[in-house]
Design a protein around this motif. Structure first.
Motif, mmCIF file in Angstrom:
data_model
loop_
_atom_site.group_PDB
_atom_site.id
_atom_site.type_symbol
_atom_site.label_atom_id
_atom_site.label_comp_id
_atom_site.label_asym_id
_atom_site.label_seq_id
_atom_site.Cartn_x
_atom_site.Cartn_y
_atom_site.Cartn_z
ATOM 1 N N VAL A 30 0.882 -1.174 0.000
ATOM 2 C CA VAL A 30 0.000 0.000 0.000
ATOM 3 C C VAL A 30 0.912 1.215 0.000
ATOM 4 O O VAL A 30 1.921 1.237 0.694
ATOM 5 N N ILE A 31 0.557 2.253 -0.779
ATOM 6 C CA ILE A 31 1.415 3.429 -0.836
ATOM 7 C C ILE A 31 0.623 4.729 -0.714
ATOM 8 O O ILE A 31 -0.561 4.789 -1.024
ATOM 9 N N ASP A 32 1.285 5.752 -0.239
ATOM 10 C CA ASP A 32 0.873 7.150 -0.269
ATOM 11 C C ASP A 32 2.095 7.975 0.075
ATOM 12 O O ASP A 32 3.090 7.452 0.571
ATOM 13 N N ILE A 33 2.035 9.237 -0.215
ATOM 14 C CA ILE A 33 3.169 10.127 0.030
ATOM 15 C C ILE A 33 2.630 11.533 0.209
ATOM 16 O O ILE A 33 1.522 11.849 -0.222
ATOM 17 N N ASP A 34 3.418 12.381 0.838
ATOM 18 C CA ASP A 34 2.995 13.747 1.106
ATOM 19 C C ASP A 34 3.429 14.672 -0.024
ATOM 20 O O ASP A 34 4.439 14.444 -0.667
ATOM 21 N N GLY A 35 2.659 15.698 -0.256
ATOM 22 C CA GLY A 35 2.993 16.701 -1.265
ATOM 23 C C GLY A 35 2.258 16.445 -2.569
ATOM 24 O O GLY A 35 2.200 15.322 -3.051
ATOM 25 N N LEU A 36 1.700 17.508 -3.142
ATOM 26 C CA LEU A 36 0.883 17.371 -4.348
ATOM 27 C C LEU A 36 1.655 16.785 -5.523
ATOM 28 O O LEU A 36 1.197 15.851 -6.173
ATOM 29 N N GLU A 37 2.847 17.318 -5.809
ATOM 30 C CA GLU A 37 3.610 16.810 -6.957
ATOM 31 C C GLU A 37 3.945 15.334 -6.785
ATOM 32 O O GLU A 37 3.864 14.555 -7.732
ATOM 33 N N GLN A 38 4.328 14.956 -5.574
ATOM 34 C CA GLN A 38 4.664 13.563 -5.310
ATOM 35 C C GLN A 38 3.430 12.677 -5.416
ATOM 36 O O GLN A 38 3.500 11.560 -5.919
ATOM 37 N N ARG A 39 2.305 13.166 -4.943
ATOM 38 C CA ARG A 39 1.065 12.374 -5.022
ATOM 39 C C ARG A 39 0.655 12.141 -6.461
ATOM 40 O O ARG A 39 0.125 11.085 -6.804
ATOM 41 N N VAL A 40 0.860 13.131 -7.326
ATOM 42 C CA VAL A 40 0.543 12.972 -8.744
ATOM 43 C C VAL A 40 1.349 11.801 -9.308
ATOM 44 O O VAL A 40 0.820 10.926 -9.979
ATOM 45 N N MET A 41 2.643 11.766 -8.995
ATOM 46 C CA MET A 41 3.504 10.685 -9.496
ATOM 47 C C MET A 41 3.130 9.337 -8.890
ATOM 48 O O MET A 41 3.036 8.339 -9.602
ATOM 49 N N VAL A 42 2.924 9.304 -7.583
ATOM 50 C CA VAL A 42 2.631 8.036 -6.907
ATOM 51 C C VAL A 42 1.268 7.502 -7.330
ATOM 52 O O VAL A 42 1.088 6.298 -7.509
ATOM 53 N N ASN A 43 0.287 8.387 -7.514
ATOM 54 C CA ASN A 43 -1.030 7.953 -7.984
ATOM 55 C C ASN A 43 -0.905 7.265 -9.340
ATOM 56 O O ASN A 43 -1.432 6.176 -9.556
ATOM 57 N N LYS A 44 -0.171 7.893 -10.248
ATOM 58 C CA LYS A 44 0.028 7.318 -11.588
ATOM 59 C C LYS A 44 0.740 5.964 -11.481
ATOM 60 O O LYS A 44 0.345 4.992 -12.125
ATOM 61 N N PHE A 45 1.774 5.887 -10.654
ATOM 62 C CA PHE A 45 2.514 4.640 -10.445
ATOM 63 C C PHE A 45 1.595 3.560 -9.863
ATOM 64 O O PHE A 45 1.620 2.415 -10.314
ATOM 65 N N ALA A 46 0.797 3.924 -8.862
ATOM 66 C CA ALA A 46 -0.108 2.959 -8.223
ATOM 67 C C ALA A 46 -1.114 2.411 -9.230
ATOM 68 O O ALA A 46 -1.394 1.214 -9.249
ATOM 69 N N VAL A 47 -1.656 3.273 -10.073
ATOM 70 C CA VAL A 47 -2.623 2.829 -11.080
ATOM 71 C C VAL A 47 -1.941 1.922 -12.099
ATOM 72 O O VAL A 47 -2.436 0.839 -12.408
ATOM 73 N N GLU A 48 -0.792 2.348 -12.614
ATOM 74 C CA GLU A 48 -0.092 1.563 -13.641
ATOM 75 C C GLU A 48 0.350 0.195 -13.126
ATOM 76 O O GLU A 48 0.404 -0.760 -13.884
ATOM 77 N N ASN A 49 0.653 0.103 -11.832
ATOM 78 C CA ASN A 49 1.160 -1.145 -11.260
ATOM 79 C C ASN A 49 0.131 -1.865 -10.401
ATOM 80 O O ASN A 49 0.445 -2.860 -9.760
ATOM 81 N N ASP A 50 -1.084 -1.357 -10.407
ATOM 82 C CA ASP A 50 -2.202 -1.935 -9.654
ATOM 83 C C ASP A 50 -1.837 -2.188 -8.184
ATOM 84 O O ASP A 50 -2.066 -3.268 -7.643
ATOM 85 N N ILE A 51 -1.275 -1.158 -7.548
ATOM 86 C CA ILE A 51 -0.925 -1.197 -6.128
ATOM 87 C C ILE A 51 -1.939 -0.339 -5.372
ATOM 88 O O ILE A 51 -2.207 0.794 -5.779
ATOM 89 N N PRO A 52 -2.513 -0.841 -4.287
ATOM 90 C CA PRO A 52 -3.449 -0.028 -3.515
ATOM 91 C C PRO A 52 -2.800 1.269 -3.017
ATOM 92 O O PRO A 52 -1.604 1.293 -2.703
ATOM 93 N N MET A 53 -3.595 2.323 -2.974
ATOM 94 C CA MET A 53 -3.116 3.620 -2.497
ATOM 95 C C MET A 53 -4.120 4.184 -1.511
ATOM 96 O O MET A 53 -5.318 4.203 -1.789
ATOM 97 N N VAL A 54 -3.633 4.604 -0.369
ATOM 98 C CA VAL A 54 -4.463 5.289 0.619
ATOM 99 C C VAL A 54 -3.992 6.730 0.662
ATOM 100 O O VAL A 54 -2.817 6.995 0.942
ATOM 101 N N HIS A 55 -4.874 7.649 0.350
ATOM 102 C CA HIS A 55 -4.555 9.071 0.356
ATOM 103 C C HIS A 55 -5.110 9.680 1.638
ATOM 104 O O HIS A 55 -6.281 9.489 1.961
ATOM 105 N N VAL A 56 -4.265 10.389 2.361
ATOM 106 C CA VAL A 56 -4.669 11.068 3.589
ATOM 107 C C VAL A 56 -4.211 12.511 3.487
ATOM 108 O O VAL A 56 -3.073 12.776 3.087
#
Length: 151
Positions: A30-56
């Motif tokens: 499961v992944i998430d990260i702080d900061g808008l720019e980083q979240r944009v990248m991690v969201n794309k990575f999570a979708v492309e690799n089908d990894i769950p993402m929890v955004h807080v």
């Protein structure tokens, strides 16, 4: 569908995670990260690799938790397609709102690990320090989403 926030769209177009970052993120369930720019990248990575993402996140007196478990769920871009330009700068946040958001997110990660309980899927769970209440804000998967719309 065109999104208004051109800076956000430019970040999405440029968003790439280097090979070291990919190795690191692939080691998590499961992944998430702080900061808008980083979240944009991690969201794309999570979708492309089908990894769950929890955004807080939190802002002012509000806390938010959002879960993308698999390809059938909307992604972070579906939930927040047009964040205000002000999201680049520091934002006033009540510590209590941050604490509530983090606890909601930790609960989502535990539920994913245990395969138990209801996750915030298809909605953002929002808490209000001012109202002393929780809200489910619906989020639909956008078929035109530049991140997950073609999946």
């Amino acid at each position: 569908m065109k999104f208004k926030n051109t800076r956000y769209n430019q970040q999405l177009e440029r968003s790439q995670i280097n090979k070291e970052g990919q190795k690191l993120l692939n080691n998590f369930n499961v992944i998430d990260i702080d900061g808008l720019e980083q979240r944009v990248m991690v969201n794309k990575f999570a979708v492309e690799n089908d990894i769950p993402m929890v955004h807080v996140s939190a802002q002012y007196g509000y806390g938010y938790a959002f879960t993308r478990l698999n390809r059938s769920d909307p992604c972070l871009y579906c939930a927040f397609p047009d964040p205000p330009e002000s999201r680049k700068d520091p934002l006033a946040v009540f510590g209590v709102a941050t604490g509530i958001a983090v606890v909601m997110g930790a609960g989502k990660v535990i539920k994913i690990a245990l395969h138990k309980g209801e996750l915030a899927r298809g909605y953002t769970l929002s808490s209000s320090v001012f109202q002393n209440d929780f809200y489910k804000l619906p989020v639909e998967k956008n078929p035109n989403c530049p991140v997950c719309g073609k999946l």
